[in-house]
Design an enzyme around this catalytic site. Structure first.
Site, PDB file in Angstrom:
ATOM      1  N   ASP A  94       7.122   5.111   2.095  1.00 17.96           N
ATOM      2  CA  ASP A  94       6.085   5.219   1.282  1.00 17.96           C
ATOM      3  C   ASP A  94       5.252   6.514   1.116  1.00 17.96           C
ATOM      4  O   ASP A  94       5.670   7.468   2.433  1.00 17.96           O
ATOM      5  CB  ASP A  94       5.287   4.333   3.200  1.00 17.96           C
ATOM      6  CG  ASP A  94       3.938   4.267   2.494  1.00 17.96           C
ATOM      7  OD1 ASP A  94       3.636   4.703   0.864  1.00 17.96           O
ATOM      8  OD2 ASP A  94       2.710   3.868   3.505  1.00 17.96           O
ATOM      9  N   GLU A 126       7.120   3.930  -2.363  1.00 18.33           N
ATOM     10  CA  GLU A 126       5.505   3.634  -2.507  1.00 18.33           C
ATOM     11  C   GLU A 126       3.921   4.462  -2.479  1.00 18.33           C
ATOM     12  O   GLU A 126       4.721   4.776  -2.101  1.00 18.33           O
ATOM     13  CB  GLU A 126       5.889   2.442  -1.733  1.00 18.33           C
ATOM     14  CG  GLU A 126       3.892   2.189  -1.188  1.00 18.33           C
ATOM     15  CD  GLU A 126       4.258   0.684   0.092  1.00 18.33           C
ATOM     16  OE1 GLU A 126       3.338   1.178   1.112  1.00 18.33           O
ATOM     17  OE2 GLU A 126       5.204   0.246   0.663  1.00 18.33           O
ATOM     18  N   ASP A 139      -2.492  -6.703  -1.311  1.00 17.15           N
ATOM     19  CA  ASP A 139      -2.189  -7.327   0.258  1.00 17.15           C
ATOM     20  C   ASP A 139      -3.121  -8.548   0.316  1.00 17.15           C
ATOM     21  O   ASP A 139      -4.172  -8.435  -0.340  1.00 17.15           O
ATOM     22  CB  ASP A 139      -3.300  -6.130   0.877  1.00 17.15           C
ATOM     23  CG  ASP A 139      -2.984  -6.129   2.373  1.00 17.15           C
ATOM     24  OD1 ASP A 139      -4.024  -7.540   2.433  1.00 17.15           O
ATOM     25  OD2 ASP A 139      -2.441  -5.571   2.853  1.00 17.15           O
ATOM     26  N   HIS A 161       2.168   7.531   0.575  1.00 19.03           N
ATOM     27  CA  HIS A 161       0.765   6.903   0.967  1.00 19.03           C
ATOM     28  C   HIS A 161      -0.104   7.818   0.000  1.00 19.03           C
ATOM     29  O   HIS A 161      -1.123   8.158   0.717  1.00 19.03           O
ATOM     30  CB  HIS A 161       0.721   7.381   2.581  1.00 19.03           C
ATOM     31  CG  HIS A 161      -0.005   6.091   3.619  1.00 19.03           C
ATOM     32  ND1 HIS A 161      -0.983   6.315   4.002  1.00 19.03           N
ATOM     33  CD2 HIS A 161       0.230   5.038   3.502  1.00 19.03           C
ATOM     34  CE1 HIS A 161      -1.072   5.257   4.530  1.00 19.03           C
ATOM     35  NE2 HIS A 161      -0.628   4.584   4.408  1.00 19.03           N
ATOM     36  N   HIS A 172       1.610  -6.135   0.446  1.00 20.75           N
ATOM     37  CA  HIS A 172       1.374  -5.356   1.276  1.00 20.75           C
ATOM     38  C   HIS A 172       0.923  -6.220   1.852  1.00 20.75           C
ATOM     39  O   HIS A 172       0.659  -6.850   2.235  1.00 20.75           O
ATOM     40  CB  HIS A 172       0.352  -4.789   0.953  1.00 20.75           C
ATOM     41  CG  HIS A 172       0.205  -3.486   1.941  1.00 20.75           C
ATOM     42  ND1 HIS A 172      -1.007  -3.349   2.414  1.00 20.75           N
ATOM     43  CD2 HIS A 172       0.148  -2.291   2.417  1.00 20.75           C
ATOM     44  CE1 HIS A 172      -1.831  -1.747   3.435  1.00 20.75           C
ATOM     45  NE2 HIS A 172      -0.745  -1.071   3.725  1.00 20.75           N
ATOM     46  N   GLU A 185      -1.437  -0.958  -2.962  1.00 21.65           N
ATOM     47  CA  GLU A 185      -1.963  -2.092  -1.987  1.00 21.65           C
ATOM     48  C   GLU A 185      -3.858  -1.649  -1.596  1.00 21.65           C
ATOM     49  O   GLU A 185      -4.678  -2.033  -1.266  1.00 21.65           O
ATOM     50  CB  GLU A 185      -1.817  -1.477  -0.246  1.00 21.65           C
ATOM     51  CG  GLU A 185      -1.838   0.342  -0.396  1.00 21.65           C
ATOM     52  CD  GLU A 185      -1.433   0.721   0.532  1.00 21.65           C
ATOM     53  OE1 GLU A 185      -2.162   1.319   2.110  1.00 21.65           O
ATOM     54  OE2 GLU A 185       0.221   1.105   0.671  1.00 21.65           O
TER      55      GLU A 185
END
Length: 382
Positions: A183, A209, A258, A185, A285, A236
């Site tokens: 990830d 991700e 999500d 982020h 997510h 997400e």
């Protein structure tokens, strides 16, 4: 049947639960929350509640349309998350009213068990080999880790090399038969994302991700997709099928809506169907609580192009408060060999411990996302 009441509960470590009551005694639970903005979503839920009280809870799609579109202004994390919680709770009621798990109402199961992955390493990843080895011992066949802690837009060579070294540690602990997700982020600039994704090719991630921020143009996402052979995952912080289409056009291989942000079960199904057109897979997510995870699993069992499910048991944000603490029975989350068994109980397949939820709400929480700064004092992405 009519909806008679809507309540919300602020529960630690960082969640918001929603309960819908009906005149027939059937109740439904949802989890409408934006991490760090639970109180804001709570206010939105109670504003929207007036659209549902006195209505038939089984008209799920009609309620979805009204809740999303009835206020003229729509979308975004707060309103979409409020909608998601309502949608989860209405599906929970529908399943209980028909004595069937939600995935049976969605067309029935397309698989017998759902693969899940576990988190390792925390926000500032360290001790990766031992952490991954512990998850392997627990039976997980896949893990996810953050690429690094705070990073500048263009990371120094030492930082990039350290990120690769940690990924190599994870791959060593996993071996060739298990999967690694990494990830980003949204922490680095596109140029650095392209460099890191190329460097990480050697460990063959299942996906990388959120290599770049989701609000950047689709052409930027495409440039990262084309920089290496690593599958790219996003979603997400996208909240509807309309927002997913541009990133699918850009070549994203895995979509990650999500269940508590992207309009609930109803919209996850539509996003998954859209992804199927592109040959992309669904990996929702879900670093949240038990209701959100239960909703995600119901979708997973009924979705042909599902890949793998995130789950938050043992996650670094929990501070000792696990999702199962709010359940009367944690059977659905007793994973075997890295898989969740197919739920057979009606609705979302869980029984919420309402007494524990009400006790937790008496204290509530004020969880906030960390604010990170670089050595020069400037803000950087968490």
């Amino acid at each position: 049947m009519q909806i008679t009441g809507i309540e919300t509960f602020l529960v630690a470590p960082r969640w918001l639960f929603l309960k819908i009551s009906t005149d027939e005694g059937i109740t439904g639970w949802g989890e409408p929350v934006v991490e760090g903005r639970a109180g804001t979503v709570r206010a939105a839920v109670h504003e929207l509640a007036e659209l549902l009280v006195g209505k038939d809870p089984l008209r799920i799609e009609d309620h979805w349309q009204v809740l999303r579109r009835g206020g003229f202004y729509r979308g975004g994390p707060v309103l979409s998350s409020a909608l998601a919680g309502f949608d989860q709770a209405l599906w929970d009621i529908a399943g209980k009213a028909r004595n069937a798990p939600v995935h049976e109402l969605l067309g029935g199961p397309v698989r017998d068990r759902v693969r899940v992955y576990s988190w390792v390493g925390g926000d500032r990843p360290s001790g990766i080999f031992d952490a991954v080895s512990a998850q392997v011992e627990r039976g997980f066949t896949a893990v996810k880790m953050n690429v690094a802690g705070p990073l500048g837009p263009i990371a120094a060579p030492a930082e990039a090399s350290a990120a690769l070294a940690r990924a190599r540690e994870a791959r060593e602990a996993l071996g060739p038969d298990r999967d690694l997700a990494i990830d980003f982020h949204g922490r680095v600039a596109p140029a650095m994302a392209r460099r890191l994704v190329k460097m990480l090719e050697e460990v063959q991630p299942m996906f990388v991700e959120e290599p770049v921020l989701p609000e950047l143009p689709a052409d930027v996402v495409r440039s990262v997709v084309e920089a290496a052979t690593v599958p790219i995952a996003l979603g997400e912080r996208l909240f509807s099928r309309w927002e997913f289409k541009p990133v699918l056009d850009a070549g994203v291989a895995v979509v990650q809506p999500d269940p508590s942000h992207a309009g609930g079960i109803s919209e996850l199904r539509r996003i998954a169907a859209l992804a199927e057109v592109y040959g992309a897979n669904l990996a929702p997510h879900c670093p949240l609580g038990p209701i959100s995870l239960a909703a995600a699993l119901q979708v997973a069992f009924a979705t042909p192009n599902f890949l793998i499910q995130e789950q938050s048991l043992g996650m670094h944000y929990h501070d000792g408060r696990e999702p199962v603490a709010y359940l009367a029975d944690d059977a659905l989350f007793r994973f075997t060999d890295g898989y969740a068994a197919r739920p057979t109980a009606p609705g979302l397949g869980i029984e919420v411990d309402e007494e524990a939820v009400r006790r937790a709400d008496e204290t509530g929480h004020a969880w906030r996302s960390p604010v990170w700064r670089l050595p020069d004092g400037s803000f950087t992405e968490w």
